[in-house]
Write a protein that holds these residues in place. Structure first.
Motif, mmCIF file in Angstrom:
data_model
loop_
_atom_site.group_PDB
_atom_site.id
_atom_site.type_symbol
_atom_site.label_atom_id
_atom_site.label_comp_id
_atom_site.label_asym_id
_atom_site.label_seq_id
_atom_site.Cartn_x
_atom_site.Cartn_y
_atom_site.Cartn_z
ATOM 1 N N TRP A 1 -5.427 10.205 -4.879
ATOM 2 C CA TRP A 1 -4.384 9.291 -5.292
ATOM 3 C C TRP A 1 -3.082 10.003 -5.595
ATOM 4 C CZ3 TRP A 1 -4.394 4.419 -4.228
ATOM 5 C CH2 TRP A 1 -5.585 3.784 -4.025
ATOM 6 N N GLY A 2 -2.870 11.138 -4.923
ATOM 7 C CA GLY A 2 -1.625 11.860 -5.096
ATOM 8 C C GLY A 2 -0.422 11.032 -4.678
ATOM 9 N N GLU A 3 -0.593 10.222 -3.631
ATOM 10 C CA GLU A 3 0.519 9.378 -3.178
ATOM 11 C C GLU A 3 0.896 8.352 -4.232
ATOM 12 O OE1 GLU A 3 0.938 7.908 0.902
ATOM 13 O OE2 GLU A 3 -0.871 9.085 1.323
ATOM 14 N N ALA A 4 -0.079 7.850 -4.965
ATOM 15 C CA ALA A 4 0.207 6.865 -6.010
ATOM 16 C C ALA A 4 1.128 7.472 -7.066
ATOM 17 C CB ALA A 4 -1.086 6.378 -6.644
ATOM 18 N N ILE A 5 0.907 8.715 -7.397
ATOM 19 C CA ILE A 5 1.772 9.390 -8.373
ATOM 20 C C ILE A 5 3.164 9.569 -7.803
ATOM 21 C CG2 ILE A 5 2.144 11.564 -9.604
ATOM 22 C CD1 ILE A 5 -0.939 11.698 -9.910
ATOM 23 N N GLU A 6 3.252 9.940 -6.529
ATOM 24 C CA GLU A 6 4.564 10.107 -5.891
ATOM 25 C C GLU A 6 5.320 8.781 -5.844
ATOM 26 O OE1 GLU A 6 4.301 12.105 -2.118
ATOM 27 O OE2 GLU A 6 2.845 13.538 -2.915
#
Length: 93
Positions: A1-6
């Motif tokens: 879920w790295g994209e969610a943080i970005e």
């Protein structure tokens, strides 16, 4: 879920749900959605994305433009969002 943080870092108002992730991942999302994790969306883009997600192409519901009247836009969008099922937000858990 790295994209969610970005996405959250640039557009914290948006819950980056699994549905949005799958839409982007499949290549079916609009080009604007590619920018969610790159930069804050403009008011015009927020309006366009909101219409795409909650109204669709039939346009049977009018969504006021935030540049013309922020309060009407926010109120109308709140009504649309409240009709949806809650989505898990991986950033806020």
């Amino acid at each position: 879920w790295g994209e969610a943080i970005e996405v959250y870092l640039h557009n914290p108002w948006l819950t980056y749900s699994i549905g949005l992730h799958r839409l982007r991942e499949s290549g079916l999302a609009s080009d604007m959605m590619d920018d969610l994790d790159e930069r804050p969306l403009s008011l015009d883009e927020i309006h366009q994305l909101s219409k795409m997600l909650f109204i669709g192409e039939d346009g049977c519901v009018d969504l006021p433009h935030p540049r013309q009247n922020w309060n009407n836009f926010f109120r109308s969008l709140t009504i649309l969002v409240e009709k949806e099922k809650p989505q898990w937000n991986p950033v806020k858990k």
